[in-house]
Design an enzyme around this catalytic site. Structure first.
Site, mmCIF file in Angstrom:
data_model
loop_
_atom_site.group_PDB
_atom_site.id
_atom_site.type_symbol
_atom_site.label_atom_id
_atom_site.label_comp_id
_atom_site.label_asym_id
_atom_site.label_seq_id
_atom_site.Cartn_x
_atom_site.Cartn_y
_atom_site.Cartn_z
ATOM 1 N N MET A 154 0.848 -1.195 0.000
ATOM 2 C CA MET A 154 0.000 0.000 0.000
ATOM 3 C C MET A 154 0.882 1.243 0.000
ATOM 4 O O MET A 154 1.991 1.231 0.531
ATOM 5 C CB MET A 154 -0.947 0.029 1.203
ATOM 6 C CG MET A 154 -0.285 0.192 2.549
ATOM 7 S SD MET A 154 -1.495 0.444 3.855
ATOM 8 C CE MET A 154 -2.150 2.044 3.390
ATOM 9 N N ASN A 155 0.371 2.320 -0.636
ATOM 10 C CA ASN A 155 1.067 3.602 -0.485
ATOM 11 C C ASN A 155 0.076 4.707 -0.144
ATOM 12 O O ASN A 155 -0.599 4.571 0.892
ATOM 13 C CB ASN A 155 2.056 3.909 -1.627
ATOM 14 C CG ASN A 155 1.537 3.861 -3.030
ATOM 15 O OD1 ASN A 155 1.039 2.835 -3.469
ATOM 16 N ND2 ASN A 155 1.668 4.932 -3.761
ATOM 17 N N ASP A 156 -0.035 5.734 -0.924
ATOM 18 C CA ASP A 156 -0.761 6.947 -0.493
ATOM 19 C C ASP A 156 -2.161 6.690 0.075
ATOM 20 O O ASP A 156 -2.938 5.942 -0.518
ATOM 21 C CB ASP A 156 -0.979 7.889 -1.683
ATOM 22 C CG ASP A 156 0.214 8.045 -2.580
ATOM 23 O OD1 ASP A 156 1.297 7.593 -2.216
ATOM 24 O OD2 ASP A 156 0.048 8.621 -3.658
ATOM 25 N N TRP A 179 5.358 -2.027 -5.373
ATOM 26 C CA TRP A 179 4.451 -1.134 -6.103
ATOM 27 C C TRP A 179 4.093 -1.742 -7.465
ATOM 28 O O TRP A 179 4.951 -2.293 -8.146
ATOM 29 C CB TRP A 179 5.142 0.231 -6.293
ATOM 30 C CG TRP A 179 4.233 1.279 -6.851
ATOM 31 C CD1 TRP A 179 3.472 2.141 -6.144
ATOM 32 C CD2 TRP A 179 3.999 1.565 -8.231
ATOM 33 N NE1 TRP A 179 2.754 2.944 -7.006
ATOM 34 C CE2 TRP A 179 3.061 2.612 -8.294
ATOM 35 C CE3 TRP A 179 4.464 1.033 -9.434
ATOM 36 C CZ2 TRP A 179 2.593 3.158 -9.486
ATOM 37 C CZ3 TRP A 179 3.996 1.569 -10.633
ATOM 38 C CH2 TRP A 179 3.077 2.619 -10.650
ATOM 39 N N PHE A 188 -4.288 5.870 -10.015
ATOM 40 C CA PHE A 188 -3.424 6.665 -9.140
ATOM 41 C C PHE A 188 -4.249 7.455 -8.115
ATOM 42 O O PHE A 188 -5.474 7.383 -8.090
ATOM 43 C CB PHE A 188 -2.586 7.625 -10.009
ATOM 44 C CG PHE A 188 -1.259 7.051 -10.462
ATOM 45 C CD1 PHE A 188 -1.023 5.688 -10.485
ATOM 46 C CD2 PHE A 188 -0.230 7.903 -10.888
ATOM 47 C CE1 PHE A 188 0.203 5.172 -10.898
ATOM 48 C CE2 PHE A 188 0.995 7.401 -11.303
ATOM 49 C CZ PHE A 188 1.213 6.039 -11.310
ATOM 50 N N SER A 189 -3.561 8.273 -7.360
ATOM 51 C CA SER A 189 -4.189 8.931 -6.205
ATOM 52 C C SER A 189 -5.273 9.925 -6.587
ATOM 53 O O SER A 189 -5.332 10.406 -7.710
ATOM 54 C CB SER A 189 -3.117 9.652 -5.392
ATOM 55 O OG SER A 189 -2.382 8.686 -4.679
ATOM 56 N N ARG A 243 -1.158 14.929 -11.980
ATOM 57 C CA ARG A 243 -1.915 13.929 -11.222
ATOM 58 C C ARG A 243 -2.359 14.379 -9.822
ATOM 59 O O ARG A 243 -1.994 15.436 -9.360
ATOM 60 C CB ARG A 243 -1.105 12.647 -11.079
ATOM 61 C CG ARG A 243 0.293 12.808 -10.497
ATOM 62 C CD ARG A 243 0.950 11.425 -10.455
ATOM 63 N NE ARG A 243 2.327 11.465 -10.037
ATOM 64 C CZ ARG A 243 3.364 11.479 -10.868
ATOM 65 N NH1 ARG A 243 3.174 11.479 -12.172
ATOM 66 N NH2 ARG A 243 4.605 11.505 -10.405
HETATM 67 N N1 DQQ Z 1 1.695 7.819 -5.715
HETATM 68 C C1 DQQ Z 1 2.336 9.077 -5.917
HETATM 69 C C2 DQQ Z 1 1.264 9.874 -6.606
HETATM 70 C C3 DQQ Z 1 0.644 8.877 -7.496
HETATM 71 C C4 DQQ Z 1 0.656 7.644 -6.680
HETATM 72 C C5 DQQ Z 1 2.815 9.691 -4.638
HETATM 73 C C6 DQQ Z 1 0.941 6.388 -7.453
HETATM 74 O O1 DQQ Z 1 1.752 10.987 -7.289
HETATM 75 O O2 DQQ Z 1 -0.678 9.249 -7.857
HETATM 76 O O3 DQQ Z 1 3.351 8.732 -3.773
HETATM 77 O O4 DQQ Z 1 0.877 5.252 -6.629
#
Ligand code: DQQ
Length: 468
Positions: free
Chosen positions: A36-38, A62, A97-98, A162
């Site tokens: 997991m990320n954002d 990722w 994406f985010s 983005r």
């Molecule tokens: N993570 C980046 C964002 C993007 C997303 C920041 C992709 O810019 O939308 O960590 O996983």
């Protein structure tokens, strides 16, 4: 088997590995397993907090970015919900994406950045919309997608476009998106406006960074823009440490005053914010890295952001976290002599909350030893160096910028296996990852190097797990 079933199986398999990991946090939010990320689209809806997050259900690296989803009644315990967004491969989408989630007259609406094998993140991003008609359990992507494309900018060559952040003002929805203009070496947040969330007009740059700036970098990700008191705040993630500026907003332009670090840790990134029904501004961010496998990444504890008199941000952990408190240790007015103290000899633990107020008269470096082995030989430190104004936790460090009465220093620390969050006087934060060296690295102690310090009050709680 469809894609969602394959994803579910992969998550289940990884969960068994993740649960054995001694470094996996017990009370921080993380997905059921894998990457997991954002944090994405935090929103308060029908009496519950909802959080989405960037998620790869297929592995602990990722890739194949989906939107994971969870909800909570108390900001502490989370219930995992079905994956909200799956990349629509048939529509040329590879990653979701985010982005954000808003309540459009009762219809929960996600706005996010769509990336495909032929629509690269640097040059071909599109902004897409999805809605839910069953209280956020399933999501349908809009037939109007893409709702924004790069053509909107005419001649302006926007790259790495983005991470929509959307808010309502009067009859209009506003959106800011991050990126940079080709060849400028400076990040930018761009501003758009719409009446219906589908048709958008580009207004102008909301704010642009300076070329090759040390703090604001070359590209801006995940802009967050909101008002606090009579000021506005812009947060950006410029690949390096996350920064914010408190400034003014007029004629659709934000004029930043000073840039400061939102958190001094390099493992803290891509924060996202929401206002809850009490009007509190709550923030989460992604904390990098995993453990021995099966999981990777988690979120910070929810932080409340407010403005102080000097127009800097203040940070507090949400008080709801206090329900995690278990056994308690307290002392006050104890002098800690230089070097070894052994004041906390009986205390051990790797899931702890510490609140400490120090009184310091002469320059020294002081703080806590954590993850100390039984023979005291191994330990890590969290501390503050008065002369250098340097705060550190393990390998992460930062220079304190806010002014405060130098004699009284308050630490509020959360330790959760390998995740560390430090609040310094509630005016600066530092997030770190520290891996205890061995199973018996559970001791905790106080230290000071050059001169004695007085601990005015100290409270330490063992914290309960939010997972079984
Ligand atoms: N993570 C980046 C964002 C993007 C997303 C920041 C992709 O810019 O939308 O960590 O996983």
């Amino acid at each position: 088997m469809n894609n969602l079933q394959i994803a579910k199986e992969s998550i289940e398999k990884a969960r068994k590995i993740a649960e054995k990991c001694p470094y996996r946090p017990k009370y921080h939010f993380l997905g059921p397993s894998n990457w997991m990320n954002d944090p994405n689209g935090p929103i308060f809806y029908k009496g519950e907090y909802h959080l989405f997050y960037q998620h790869n259900p297929y592995g602990d690296e990722w890739g194949h970015i989906h939107w994971g989803h969870a909800k909570s009644k108390d900001l502490v315990h989370w219930e995992h919900l079905p994956i909200a967004l799956v990349p629509s491969n048939e529509l040329g989408e590879e990653h979701c994406f985010s982005g954000c989630c808003v309540n459009n007259n009762g219809v929960p609406t996600i706005i996010y950045t769509s990336i495909g094998p032929k629509r690269l993140s640097s040059t071909g991003a599109e902004q897409w919309l999805a809605t839910s008609l069953d209280d956020m359990i399933t999501w349908q992507k809009s037939p109007h997608n893409p709702i924004l494309t790069l053509d909107l900018h005419g001649e302006l060559d926007v790259r790495d476009w983005r991470d929509p952040y959307v808010w309502k003002e009067g009859d209009y929805w506003y959106m800011t998106l991050g990126g940079h203009i080709h060849n400028t070496q400076a990040g930018i947040a761009l501003l758009y406006r719409s009446r219906d969330l589908k048709q958008w007009e580009y207004l102008n740059p909301l704010c642009q960074g300076e070329k090759k700036s040390k703090m604001t970098g070359k590209n801006w990700e995940c802009p967050n823009f909101f008002s606090l008191g009579n000021k506005h705040v812009l947060i950006i993630s410029p690949y390096k440490k996350v920064v914010y500026s408190v400034g003014s907003y007029m004629n659709h332009k934000f004029t930043p005053e000073k840039w400061s670090y939102l958190d001094h840790g390099r493992v803290f990134y891509a924060p996202n914010t929401m206002f809850d029904k009490q009007g509190r501004l709550i923030m989460w961010a992604w904390i990098h890295n995993g453990g021995i496998g099966g999981w990777n990444g988690c979120l910070t504890l929810p932080r409340i952001l407010s403005l102080d008199r000097e127009k800097r941000l203040k940070f507090y952990p949400v008080p709801e976290l206090q329900i995690l408190r278990d056994s308690h240790f307290h002392l006050d007015n104890v002098i800690i002599p230089p070097h070894s103290s052994q004041t906390l000899e009986s205390l051990r633990g790797t899931c702890l909350e510490i609140i400490a107020e120090f009184e310091v008269n002469n320059p020294t470096s002081f703080g806590f030893k954590i993850f100390q082995s039984k023979d005291h030989g191994e330990f890590e430190t969290i501390g503050y160096d008065i002369e250098k104004k340097r705060l550190w936790a393990g390998k992460e460090k930062g220079k304190i910028e806010s002014s405060f009465g130098e004699q009284h220093i308050k630490f509020h620390i959360f330790i959760d296996k390998s995740v560390i969050e430090v609040y310094f006087n509630y005016s600066e934060c530092l997030t770190s990852r520290i891996y205890p060296k061995s199973d018996d690295s559970e001791g905790i102690d106080l230290f000071t190097t050059n001169d004695a310090v007085k601990i005015k009050t100290l409270d330490i709680w063992k914290l309960k797990s939010i997972r079984e």
